[in-house]
Design a protein around this motif. Structure first.
Motif, PDB file in Angstrom:
ATOM      1  N   VAL A 191       0.848  -1.191   0.000  1.00  0.00           N
ATOM      2  CA  VAL A 191       0.000   0.000   0.000  1.00  0.00           C
ATOM      3  C   VAL A 191       0.885   1.244   0.000  1.00  0.00           C
ATOM      4  O   VAL A 191       2.008   1.237   0.510  1.00  0.00           O
ATOM      5  CB  VAL A 191      -0.950   0.038   1.221  1.00  0.00           C
ATOM      6  CG1 VAL A 191      -1.931  -1.122   1.167  1.00  0.00           C
ATOM      7  CG2 VAL A 191      -0.186   0.024   2.534  1.00  0.00           C
ATOM      8  N   ALA A 192       0.358   2.300  -0.596  1.00  0.00           N
ATOM      9  CA  ALA A 192       1.018   3.615  -0.600  1.00  0.00           C
ATOM     10  C   ALA A 192       2.433   3.567  -1.172  1.00  0.00           C
ATOM     11  O   ALA A 192       3.240   4.447  -0.890  1.00  0.00           O
ATOM     12  CB  ALA A 192       1.045   4.215   0.801  1.00  0.00           C
ATOM     13  N   ASN A 223       3.807  -3.862   6.054  1.00  0.00           N
ATOM     14  CA  ASN A 223       3.001  -4.855   6.763  1.00  0.00           C
ATOM     15  C   ASN A 223       2.218  -4.225   7.912  1.00  0.00           C
ATOM     16  O   ASN A 223       1.055  -4.586   8.165  1.00  0.00           O
ATOM     17  CB  ASN A 223       3.887  -5.983   7.282  1.00  0.00           C
ATOM     18  CG  ASN A 223       4.470  -6.819   6.161  1.00  0.00           C
ATOM     19  OD1 ASN A 223       3.907  -6.886   5.064  1.00  0.00           O
ATOM     20  ND2 ASN A 223       5.601  -7.461   6.413  1.00  0.00           N
ATOM     21  N   LYS A 224       2.846  -3.287   8.609  1.00  0.00           N
ATOM     22  CA  LYS A 224       2.151  -2.615   9.706  1.00  0.00           C
ATOM     23  C   LYS A 224       1.013  -1.738   9.180  1.00  0.00           C
ATOM     24  O   LYS A 224      -0.076  -1.670   9.778  1.00  0.00           O
ATOM     25  CB  LYS A 224       3.129  -1.773  10.526  1.00  0.00           C
ATOM     26  CG  LYS A 224       2.517  -1.213  11.806  1.00  0.00           C
ATOM     27  CD  LYS A 224       2.075  -2.340  12.729  1.00  0.00           C
ATOM     28  CE  LYS A 224       1.459  -1.811  14.012  1.00  0.00           C
ATOM     29  NZ  LYS A 224       1.037  -2.904  14.908  1.00  0.00           N
ATOM     30  N   CYS A 271      -2.878  -2.021  10.263  1.00  0.00           N
ATOM     31  CA  CYS A 271      -3.684  -0.923  10.821  1.00  0.00           C
ATOM     32  C   CYS A 271      -4.903  -0.625   9.958  1.00  0.00           C
ATOM     33  O   CYS A 271      -6.028  -0.468  10.472  1.00  0.00           O
ATOM     34  CB  CYS A 271      -2.828   0.337  10.958  1.00  0.00           C
ATOM     35  SG  CYS A 271      -1.456   0.216  12.127  1.00  0.00           S
ATOM     36  N   LEU A 272      -4.714  -0.541   8.641  1.00  0.00           N
ATOM     37  CA  LEU A 272      -5.796  -0.133   7.746  1.00  0.00           C
ATOM     38  C   LEU A 272      -6.850  -1.211   7.572  1.00  0.00           C
ATOM     39  O   LEU A 272      -8.041  -0.906   7.390  1.00  0.00           O
ATOM     40  CB  LEU A 272      -5.219   0.258   6.387  1.00  0.00           C
ATOM     41  CG  LEU A 272      -4.354   1.532   6.379  1.00  0.00           C
ATOM     42  CD1 LEU A 272      -3.578   1.642   5.079  1.00  0.00           C
ATOM     43  CD2 LEU A 272      -5.225   2.760   6.592  1.00  0.00           C
ATOM     44  N   SER A 273      -6.436  -2.482   7.616  1.00  0.00           N
ATOM     45  CA  SER A 273      -7.388  -3.570   7.388  1.00  0.00           C
ATOM     46  C   SER A 273      -8.376  -3.720   8.538  1.00  0.00           C
ATOM     47  O   SER A 273      -9.355  -4.457   8.414  1.00  0.00           O
ATOM     48  CB  SER A 273      -6.636  -4.885   7.164  1.00  0.00           C
ATOM     49  OG  SER A 273      -5.883  -5.238   8.306  1.00  0.00           O
ATOM     50  N   ARG A 274      -8.157  -3.023   9.643  1.00  0.00           N
ATOM     51  CA  ARG A 274      -9.097  -3.072  10.758  1.00  0.00           C
ATOM     52  C   ARG A 274     -10.417  -2.393  10.419  1.00  0.00           C
ATOM     53  O   ARG A 274     -11.432  -2.628  11.080  1.00  0.00           O
ATOM     54  CB  ARG A 274      -8.470  -2.440  12.006  1.00  0.00           C
ATOM     55  CG  ARG A 274      -7.212  -3.170  12.455  1.00  0.00           C
ATOM     56  CD  ARG A 274      -6.554  -2.538  13.658  1.00  0.00           C
ATOM     57  NE  ARG A 274      -5.261  -3.166  13.940  1.00  0.00           N
ATOM     58  CZ  ARG A 274      -4.515  -2.914  15.005  1.00  0.00           C
ATOM     59  NH1 ARG A 274      -4.933  -2.040  15.907  1.00  0.00           N
ATOM     60  NH2 ARG A 274      -3.353  -3.521  15.171  1.00  0.00           N
ATOM     61  N   GLU A 275     -10.404  -1.537   9.394  1.00  0.00           N
ATOM     62  CA  GLU A 275     -11.659  -0.917   8.963  1.00  0.00           C
ATOM     63  C   GLU A 275     -11.885  -0.988   7.458  1.00  0.00           C
ATOM     64  O   GLU A 275     -12.997  -0.749   6.989  1.00  0.00           O
ATOM     65  CB  GLU A 275     -11.733   0.544   9.423  1.00  0.00           C
ATOM     66  CG  GLU A 275     -10.632   1.433   8.890  1.00  0.00           C
ATOM     67  CD  GLU A 275     -10.822   2.881   9.331  1.00  0.00           C
ATOM     68  OE1 GLU A 275     -11.827   3.502   8.931  1.00  0.00           O
ATOM     69  OE2 GLU A 275      -9.958   3.388  10.078  1.00  0.00           O
ATOM     70  N   LEU A 276     -10.849  -1.321   6.691  1.00  0.00           N
ATOM     71  CA  LEU A 276     -10.973  -1.384   5.235  1.00  0.00           C
ATOM     72  C   LEU A 276     -11.023  -2.830   4.755  1.00  0.00           C
ATOM     73  O   LEU A 276     -10.246  -3.671   5.221  1.00  0.00           O
ATOM     74  CB  LEU A 276      -9.787  -0.693   4.565  1.00  0.00           C
ATOM     75  CG  LEU A 276      -9.846   0.803   4.331  1.00  0.00           C
ATOM     76  CD1 LEU A 276      -8.539   1.284   3.702  1.00  0.00           C
ATOM     77  CD2 LEU A 276     -11.016   1.176   3.447  1.00  0.00           C
TER      78      LEU A 276
END
Length: 500
Positions: free
Chosen positions: A220-221, A230-231, A235-240
């Protein structure tokens, strides 16, 4: 710039030059406007030519409308996720009002630029599409213009894969069109996990849209540090909802039998395990990057050579000058670093270079590489990337680290997910670069960019005060980690712990 004709069939020979100017700027975005303002301080006949809106990509379809959408999304998210603090609430989202405010505030910012453009003399600006012919003359509307020097600042456009526009039809969105939605949709796929894709996917998710994010690689990004990548995914997959490492096979839209005016989009894809899957929803937002607007301008008629990706060869990254030619290509048009502050500096420098007194021309120094993705937590890269450092065999480096998962102020605020890596040079005690996904990363990034730009040592950085309790104390922890691995003795009276 005037060149001899190389083709007898070029009918532009039949036209007469209608105007001669010392410098012509093609494109009136951030880079073009800065170049024009700087050049016109000395060259009163400086001419700017523009096709399309006379504001900037940032204001119309980029930085500002996206941040306006993110601001609304953050309000909704904080309201809906405050129960851990003992505050129980549920956001009532008015999609039409959300989108109306985005456009209204965008117009507010755009009006300021429009007022500046309106103040320019009418004889110094032309609205129209420019083309450089084989004689090096600029054709625009009914004019044929001879310019001693040319600055190209034609910006960039969204990239859409072949046939997708036709296949998706009205279900296709890009960053150029998404802010014109009258209301928030019910569902959306976002293709591309770069800065634009991540920001918009998270913002629409927080505003109640059912969003699925697709990306061809498990990254990502554009993050190049695997641990940070990986971090960030964690973090993002907790809502995406993210399908990383997926391969899109086909896209299209289907008209509903019950409602001929409606259409549903679909994406056929292989997931990361190679299984065939299909997504269906209301819109597909394509965020697969932007390409510079230069291929049809005719810059090759000035002697400019482009590579296979339409990037100019022999580019001076400080000024935008092309080799020994009196041609400058600046901003997104040169595909160097498509960032507003870089475009601004390049335009300013090019506008200064075209003045007669080049010796005293003010050339902005090359900016420290610096990028921010305004998702939550934010993603920031500063200075050299880890692969760039590793490719230089002469660099002896260490990586200072800090996790924000239990960092004091981050935990207090309930935003404790993130990781910071600082790359330090053992020989010089200087910061080479940094990569992070963290709360308040935009501020950490600015401090590190200032340190690199001003050649501050690790000791210099640690001599600065770090107020307690702040998220920025995490930066201090990472700097201490760098220093410890360098084994440079340093006595500090600051004994506060970041998780206190």
């Amino acid at each position: 710039m005037n060149k001899q004709p190389d083709s007898a069939s070029d009918h532009s020979n039949d036209k007469k030059v209608t105007r001669k100017v010392s410098v012509a700027i093609i494109g009136a975005g951030t880079a073009g406007q800065n170049a024009f303002r700087q050049a016109r301080k000395i060259k009163e006949d400086a001419l700017i030519i523009n096709d399309g809106f006379w504001t900037t990509t940032c204001i119309e379809i980029g930085c500002m409308p996206s941040k306006l959408l993110i601001a609304a999304a953050d309000r909704a998210y904080d309201t809906n996720h405050s129960s851990e603090f003992g505050v129980h609430a549920s956001a009532q989202i008015d999609g039409k009002q959300v989108m109306e405010r985005v456009r209204a505030e965008r117009s507010h910012f755009a009006n300021y630029i429009k007022e500046q453009v309106d103040s320019w003399p009418e004889n110094n600006k032309i609205a129209g599409r420019a083309h450089i012919n084989k004689q090096g003359l600029i054709e625009v509307n009914d004019e044929l213009i001879e310019a001693e020097k040319i600055i190209v600042a034609t910006g960039s456009s969204t990239f859409i894969p072949d046939d997708w526009a036709k296949k998706l039809g009205k279900t296709l969105l890009t960053s150029d069109t998404v802010f014109e939605l009258a209301d928030l949709p019910k569902s959306m796929a976002v293709v591309g996990a770069g800065a634009i894709g991540l920001e918009l996917a998270q913002a629409f998710t927080r505003l109640g849209v059912d969003v699925t994010l697709f990306n061809q690689v498990k990254r990502v990004a554009g993050l190049k540090d695997d641990d940070i990548n990986n971090k960030a995914i964690d973090c993002l997959s907790r809502e995406l909802t993210m399908h990383l490492g997926s391969k899109i096979i086909n896209v299209g839209s289907q008209t509903s039998a019950d409602n001929a005016a409606s259409a549903a989009a679909f994406i056929d894809y292989e997931d990361s395990a190679g299984a065939s899957q299909q997504w269906q929803g209301e819109y597909v937002l394509v965020a697969t990057g932007r390409r510079n607007n230069i291929d049809e301008l005719g810059v090759e008629n000035l002697g400019v050579e482009l590579d296979e990706k339409n990037r100019p060869k022999q580019l001076d990254k400080r000024t935008g000058k092309i080799g020994d030619l009196e041609v400058y290509i600046v901003g997104d048009a040169n595909a160097n670093l498509p960032l507003l502050h870089v475009a601004s500096d390049e335009g300013f420098s090019a506008g200064s270079m075209v003045c007669d007194n080049k010796k005293d021309a003010y050339i902005r120094p090359p900016a420290t590489p610096f990028s921010i993705v305004f998702c939550s937590p934010q993603i920031v890269n500063v200075g050299m990337s880890l692969p760039e450092i590793q490719e230089d065999s002469e660099l002896e480096y260490v990586i200072g680290k800090v996790s924000f998962d239990n960092q004091g102020r981050s935990r207090v605020m309930g935003v404790n997910c993130g990781l910071l890596h600082i790359y330090g040079c053992k020989k010089t005690d200087r910061i080479l670069g940094a990569s992070m996904v963290a709360p308040d990363a935009e501020y950490i990034g600015h401090i590190l960019a200032m340190a690199i730009t001003n050649d501050l040592s690790i000791k210099d950085m640690l001599d600065m005060p770090f107020y307690h309790p702040t998220i920025l104390e995490g930066l201090r922890t990472a700097l201490h980690d760098v220093q410890q691995m360098m084994r440079i003795p340093y006595q500090s009276n600051d004994t506060q712990q970041d998780n206190s």
